[in-house]
Design a protein around this motif. Structure first.
Motif, PDB file in Angstrom:
ATOM      1  N   UNK A  52      -6.425  60.904 -16.123  1.00 50.11           N
ATOM      2  CA  UNK A  52      -6.247  59.998 -17.327  1.00 50.11           C
ATOM      3  C   UNK A  52      -5.054  59.565 -17.790  1.00 50.11           C
ATOM      4  N   UNK A  53      -3.870  60.335 -17.379  1.00 51.77           N
ATOM      5  CA  UNK A  53      -2.270  60.124 -17.368  1.00 51.77           C
ATOM      6  C   UNK A  53      -1.947  58.995 -16.631  1.00 51.77           C
ATOM      7  N   UNK A  54      -2.478  58.917 -15.374  1.00 44.26           N
ATOM      8  CA  UNK A  54      -2.076  57.834 -14.629  1.00 44.26           C
ATOM      9  C   UNK A  54      -2.905  56.663 -14.484  1.00 44.26           C
ATOM     10  N   UNK A  55      -4.084  56.507 -15.292  1.00 39.30           N
ATOM     11  CA  UNK A  55      -4.894  55.419 -15.020  1.00 39.30           C
ATOM     12  C   UNK A  55      -4.568  53.988 -15.340  1.00 39.30           C
ATOM     13  N   UNK A  56      -3.484  53.993 -16.093  1.00 38.25           N
ATOM     14  CA  UNK A  56      -3.028  52.628 -16.398  1.00 38.25           C
ATOM     15  C   UNK A  56      -1.517  52.646 -15.767  1.00 38.25           C
ATOM     16  N   UNK A  57      -1.135  53.144 -14.619  1.00 39.25           N
ATOM     17  CA  UNK A  57       0.135  53.122 -13.878  1.00 39.25           C
ATOM     18  C   UNK A  57       0.740  51.794 -13.699  1.00 39.25           C
ATOM     19  N   UNK A  58      -0.306  50.864 -13.288  1.00 37.00           N
ATOM     20  CA  UNK A  58       0.463  49.645 -12.981  1.00 37.00           C
ATOM     21  C   UNK A  58       0.370  48.748 -13.886  1.00 37.00           C
ATOM     22  N   UNK A  59      -0.252  48.945 -15.194  1.00 38.22           N
ATOM     23  CA  UNK A  59      -0.603  47.955 -16.147  1.00 38.22           C
ATOM     24  C   UNK A  59       0.607  47.219 -16.678  1.00 38.22           C
ATOM     25  N   UNK A  60       1.513  47.875 -17.104  1.00 32.70           N
ATOM     26  CA  UNK A  60       2.677  47.482 -17.648  1.00 32.70           C
ATOM     27  C   UNK A  60       3.253  46.202 -17.047  1.00 32.70           C
ATOM     28  N   UNK A  61       3.750  46.700 -15.705  1.00 34.17           N
ATOM     29  CA  UNK A  61       4.609  45.826 -15.020  1.00 34.17           C
ATOM     30  C   UNK A  61       3.546  44.762 -14.192  1.00 34.17           C
ATOM     31  N   UNK A  62       2.394  45.059 -13.950  1.00 37.53           N
ATOM     32  CA  UNK A  62       1.490  44.145 -13.228  1.00 37.53           C
ATOM     33  C   UNK A  62       0.167  43.829 -13.945  1.00 37.53           C
ATOM     34  N   UNK A  63       0.229  43.480 -14.992  1.00 35.64           N
ATOM     35  CA  UNK A  63      -1.257  43.255 -15.736  1.00 35.64           C
ATOM     36  C   UNK A  63      -2.130  42.577 -14.909  1.00 35.64           C
ATOM     37  N   UNK A  64      -1.891  41.255 -14.261  1.00 36.82           N
ATOM     38  CA  UNK A  64      -2.718  40.810 -13.490  1.00 36.82           C
ATOM     39  C   UNK A  64      -3.102  41.236 -12.229  1.00 36.82           C
ATOM     40  N   UNK A  65      -2.553  42.398 -11.763  1.00 33.49           N
ATOM     41  CA  UNK A  65      -2.986  43.093 -10.582  1.00 33.49           C
ATOM     42  C   UNK A  65      -3.336  44.549 -10.840  1.00 33.49           C
ATOM     43  N   UNK A  66      -3.936  44.547 -12.433  1.00 33.64           N
ATOM     44  CA  UNK A  66      -4.272  45.843 -12.802  1.00 33.64           C
ATOM     45  C   UNK A  66      -5.298  46.608 -12.048  1.00 33.64           C
ATOM     46  N   UNK A  67      -5.253  47.780 -11.598  1.00 33.29           N
ATOM     47  CA  UNK A  67      -6.058  48.432 -10.554  1.00 33.29           C
ATOM     48  C   UNK A  67      -6.348  48.061  -9.172  1.00 33.29           C
ATOM     49  N   UNK A  68      -5.595  47.091  -8.862  1.00 32.52           N
ATOM     50  CA  UNK A  68      -5.219  46.776  -7.563  1.00 32.52           C
ATOM     51  C   UNK A  68      -3.644  47.115  -7.074  1.00 32.52           C
ATOM     52  N   UNK A  69      -2.573  46.958  -7.949  1.00 25.95           N
ATOM     53  CA  UNK A  69      -1.503  47.340  -7.450  1.00 25.95           C
ATOM     54  C   UNK A  69      -1.356  48.761  -7.486  1.00 25.95           C
ATOM     55  N   UNK A  70      -2.037  49.424  -8.197  1.00 26.88           N
ATOM     56  CA  UNK A  70      -1.922  51.008  -8.207  1.00 26.88           C
ATOM     57  C   UNK A  70      -2.217  51.630  -7.051  1.00 26.88           C
ATOM     58  N   UNK A  71      -3.271  51.046  -6.508  1.00 25.91           N
ATOM     59  CA  UNK A  71      -3.331  51.599  -5.090  1.00 25.91           C
ATOM     60  C   UNK A  71      -2.248  51.607  -4.208  1.00 25.91           C
ATOM     61  N   UNK A  72      -1.596  50.676  -4.046  1.00 30.05           N
ATOM     62  CA  UNK A  72      -0.394  50.368  -3.393  1.00 30.05           C
ATOM     63  C   UNK A  72       0.729  51.506  -3.745  1.00 30.05           C
ATOM     64  N   UNK A  73       1.044  51.509  -5.189  1.00 27.43           N
ATOM     65  CA  UNK A  73       1.995  52.442  -5.631  1.00 27.43           C
ATOM     66  C   UNK A  73       1.683  53.797  -5.420  1.00 27.43           C
TER      67      UNK A  73
END
Length: 193
Positions: A52-73
């Motif tokens: 829950x804490x990390x579910x939107x880890x990538x959203x703020x910086x990469x909203x157009x790659x949300x849930x895709x960029x997070x895998x890389x991170x």
């Protein structure tokens, strides 16, 4: 690699600075932990909360790659594949991922992510600015009003209830109860960030 709570929070704050996004992460973390206990997964509550804490880890910086960029991170951090799958799966059907929620925890995250946003927005409209005095009937009215908190997908919330095999009202009520139980802790921690 598994993360403790402080490591997960530090990772979140590496990519998220906006108070709104940090508060949302804390809210979903608390709600996921509550559901783990409520649904008989208490021994996994820390993992549910971390997701829950990390579910939107990538959203703020990469909203157009949300849930895709997070895998890389997350892979770059060497994080557990189950954690990565859970985080990526909450974007199923909404983002550029086709990873479907499979486990109960992933289905809960899928269902409550948008709903916590809707409940939070509804609370801000109340004189108390709190969920403590919010009734399910009031939440149902806000849910039906498509113009209210229009960014919170009612279709996703409904689909989440179906994935869980729950009635929509059951999902609304349980999530509201979770937010009531956790509101004080969330407020204290958000103020300290």
């Amino acid at each position: 690699m598994e993360l403790n709570r402080q490591q997960a929070l530090d990772l979140l704050k590496t990519y998220n600075k906006e108070p709104f996004h940090l508060r949302h992460a804390l809210t979903v973390e608390a709600v996921m932990g509550w559901f783990a206990q409520e649904l008989g997964y208490g021994d996994q509550a820390d993992f549910w909360a971390t997701v829950g804490l990390l579910h939107d880890l990538d959203f703020e910086q990469w909203p157009d790659e949300h849930c895709v960029k997070v895998r890389e991170l997350m892979e770059a951090q060497g994080l557990d594949s189950a954690l990565i799958h859970a985080v990526v799966s909450h974007g199923w059907g909404m983002t550029g991922t086709d990873v479907q929620p499979e486990h109960q925890m992933e289905k809960v995250l899928f269902a409550v992510d948008e709903l916590t946003g809707l409940i939070g927005a509804a609370a801000l409209m109340r004189p108390s600015k709190s969920v403590q005095d919010m009734e399910l009937s009031s939440l149902r009215k806000k849910f039906k009003d498509k113009k209210f908190a229009a960014g919170c997908s009612r279709d996703t919330i409904s689909q989440g209830a179906q994935l869980l095999g729950w009635e929509l009202n059951d999902l609304l009520d349980r999530t509201l109860q979770a937010m009531k139980a956790c509101e004080g802790d969330i407020e204290r921690e958000a103020a300290a960030l």
